[in-house]
Write an enzyme that holds these catalytic residues in place. Structure first.
Site, mmCIF file in Angstrom:
data_model
loop_
_atom_site.group_PDB
_atom_site.id
_atom_site.type_symbol
_atom_site.label_atom_id
_atom_site.label_comp_id
_atom_site.label_asym_id
_atom_site.label_seq_id
_atom_site.Cartn_x
_atom_site.Cartn_y
_atom_site.Cartn_z
ATOM 1 N N SER A 21 44.382 -33.509 -37.198
ATOM 2 C CA SER A 21 43.959 -33.692 -35.809
ATOM 3 C C SER A 21 42.445 -33.817 -35.713
ATOM 4 O O SER A 21 41.701 -33.259 -36.527
ATOM 5 C CB SER A 21 44.425 -32.514 -34.958
ATOM 6 O OG SER A 21 45.825 -32.386 -34.982
ATOM 7 N N HIS A 71 49.466 -36.408 -38.729
ATOM 8 C CA HIS A 71 49.408 -35.363 -39.747
ATOM 9 C C HIS A 71 48.956 -35.888 -41.107
ATOM 10 O O HIS A 71 48.684 -35.091 -42.003
ATOM 11 C CB HIS A 71 50.768 -34.673 -39.861
ATOM 12 C CG HIS A 71 51.068 -33.803 -38.680
ATOM 13 N ND1 HIS A 71 52.190 -33.006 -38.605
ATOM 14 C CD2 HIS A 71 50.407 -33.609 -37.515
ATOM 15 C CE1 HIS A 71 52.190 -32.359 -37.448
ATOM 16 N NE2 HIS A 71 51.121 -32.717 -36.775
ATOM 17 N N GLU A 110 56.074 -47.928 -8.478
ATOM 18 C CA GLU A 110 55.808 -46.504 -8.595
ATOM 19 C C GLU A 110 54.324 -46.270 -8.859
ATOM 20 O O GLU A 110 53.629 -47.130 -9.401
ATOM 21 C CB GLU A 110 56.638 -45.909 -9.740
ATOM 22 C CG GLU A 110 58.131 -45.809 -9.428
ATOM 23 C CD GLU A 110 58.443 -44.659 -8.489
ATOM 24 O OE1 GLU A 110 58.968 -43.625 -8.934
ATOM 25 O OE2 GLU A 110 58.176 -44.805 -7.273
ATOM 26 N N LYS A 131 48.861 -20.839 -27.622
ATOM 27 C CA LYS A 131 47.920 -21.581 -26.765
ATOM 28 C C LYS A 131 48.645 -22.692 -26.015
ATOM 29 O O LYS A 131 48.418 -22.908 -24.823
ATOM 30 C CB LYS A 131 46.800 -22.167 -27.623
ATOM 31 C CG LYS A 131 45.595 -22.630 -26.816
ATOM 32 C CD LYS A 131 44.397 -22.853 -27.716
ATOM 33 C CE LYS A 131 43.144 -23.058 -26.891
ATOM 34 N NZ LYS A 131 41.929 -23.111 -27.692
ATOM 35 N N ASP A 132 49.530 -23.415 -26.704
ATOM 36 C CA ASP A 132 50.328 -24.454 -26.041
ATOM 37 C C ASP A 132 51.282 -23.852 -25.023
ATOM 38 O O ASP A 132 51.591 -24.470 -23.998
ATOM 39 C CB ASP A 132 51.122 -25.260 -27.075
ATOM 40 C CG ASP A 132 50.256 -26.292 -27.786
ATOM 41 O OD1 ASP A 132 49.061 -26.383 -27.463
ATOM 42 O OD2 ASP A 132 50.783 -27.004 -28.659
#
Length: 445
Positions: free
Chosen positions: A209, A205, A275, A231-232
């Protein structure tokens, strides 16, 4: 008066308001920018489920495996907590890997966001450590032998290696002291990851972005809420469905069946596999016969990631306008998938050879990055002089930057042809080497 009485304007909430509600966001962000918030949700899920699991877990070599079975069978809702935590780790890595590759494609690591990228690499490193020591806690066969193999790698360090291994184990083998300290660290590290994530967000920030065009978007920003919140939210719902499929219908598909066998120091599994999210790095480790060389290669992976913002020489961020880098990016993605597949294969021909070639390909991407930026800049300047590629962006009256589709078709055809040739040569080389190794193995038998 209304402004003064607003809850969001009070000191305790103003920071949240400035960074999560009124935060100015570039208007052209795509769904690929939603993986950052998803990673935060995954971290919260892991911490909450982990805290409740720790209430019923016993970090003792004689009781650890049984306590996990107790959680699964006797604790009300324990099966859900355990499956959410185990599969949540895989979901966390899926989201973070997509987040990283999005950053690579759109050049989000480039100046002035070097600190954002470096803090992200620190988070990845902490995640890998946390996931590894968490995999040891169920105290199954793969937990015990995975811990033995990976911690013994420290013995390759000259002079102090054996001392470090003894210190990690808390004795002369993986035993109760190892399990206790791993449990303590596994409880602590997620909170450190949360702290670094806050720093990651603060660093982001500071400069704002990046965006799909890779240009300065300070003239065209909108509030994060409600536009990008909604949107998220689409991504969060899709992720919840994807996550739920694994938790409720295929909870063990991403694990290893040997981990349902209690740890037995007297019985080594035929094939020790970590894994799935460790497999690419594990394949690079295995591709070098020398133990110290393998450890150095793992270190070089993270050094390369840390160094990427500082070795980048391109003035253009987004791969949408970097045709050569775009091809190399997809080759890197394919290479990482190939390394993941090699990591779960036995250590024998032709898998060893393919792993070595894929490992070289991985590091080649980072080695080529400084040269590639200068090469692309030279191609752009040369084409501009010929009148074929006068510019990449124009400013229009609405003060929005928009790309012009004016790439030189001639240069694009050359790039596609060269990349196709390069890929063909690699595939033919791998085929020839594998055939030769198989033939050699057959003759020896």
């Amino acid at each position: 008066m209304a402004r003064r009485l607003s809850i969001l304007k009070q000191p305790i909430f103003s920071t949240v308001n400035n960074h999560l509600i009124d935060y100015p966001t570039p208007s052209n962000l795509s769904y690929w920018w939603g993986f950052g918030s998803l990673a935060g949700i995954c971290l919260v899920i892991q911490i909450i489920t982990g805290v409740f699991l720790a209430m019923h877990y016993t970090p003792h070599v004689d009781l650890a495996f049984l306590s996990v079975e107790h959680i699964m069978r006797d604790v009300k809702g324990g099966w859900l907590l355990r499956y959410m935590h185990a599969n949540g780790a895989s979901m966390f890595f899926i989201v973070v890997y997509l987040h990283i590759f999005r950053g690579l494609y759109y050049g989000s690591y480039a100046s002035p966001r070097e600190l954002v990228w470096c803090l992200g690499v620190v988070i990845l490193l902490l995640m890998i450590i946390t996931a590894f020591i968490g995999y040891v806690l169920p105290w199954g066969q793969m937990s015990f032998w995975g811990a033995t193999v990976i911690t013994s790698l420290a013995s390759a360090i000259p002079v102090v290696g054996d001392t470090i291994v003894t210190w990690l184990w808390g004795g002369f083998s993986v035993d109760n002291a190892t399990l206790n300290r791993f449990f303590s660290l596994h409880y602590l590290l997620p909170f450190i990851i949360a702290g670094v994530s806050i720093l990651h967000l603060a660093a982001l920030h500071q400069y704002g972005s990046n965006n799909p065009l890779g240009i300065n978007s300070s003239v065209d920003k909108i509030a994060f809420y409600p536009y990008f919140y909604v949107k998220d939210l689409v991504g969060w719902v899709a992720f919840a469905i994807f996550f739920s499929i694994f938790v409720f219908y295929a909870p063990n598909v991403l694990g290893h069946p040997d981990n349902y066998i209690p740890a037995n120091p007297m019985s080594t599994p035929a094939h020790i596999v970590p894994e799935w999210y460790f497999l690419p790095v594990y394949a690079i480790l295995r591709s070098i016969p020398n133990k110290l060389g393998g450890v150095a290669a793992i270190g070089l992976v993270f050094v390369s990631l840390f160094a990427l913002p500082f070795i980048n020489t391109s003035y253009v961020r987004s791969s949408s306008f970097r045709p050569i880098h775009e091809k190399l990016f997809w080759l890197l993605l394919a290479d990482c998938l190939l390394l993941g597949w090699i990591g779960c294969q036995p250590v024998e021909a032709p898998y060893v050879t393919i792993g070595q070639i894929a490992s070289v390909g991985f590091f080649l991407y980072f080695a080529v990055t400084p040269i590639l930026g200068k090469l692309e800049d030279r191609l752009i300047n040369t084409s501009s002089g010929e009148g074929q590629l006068p510019c990449l962006f124009v400013t229009i009256s609405t003060l929005r930057f928009r790309p012009l589709v004016i790439k030189s078709h001639h240069h694009k055809e050359i790039v596609n042809h060269l990349c196709l040739r390069f890929l063909t040569v690699i595939l033919v080389s791998i085929s020839l080497i594998c055939t030769a190794r198989s033939t050699q193995a057959g003759i020896l038998e």
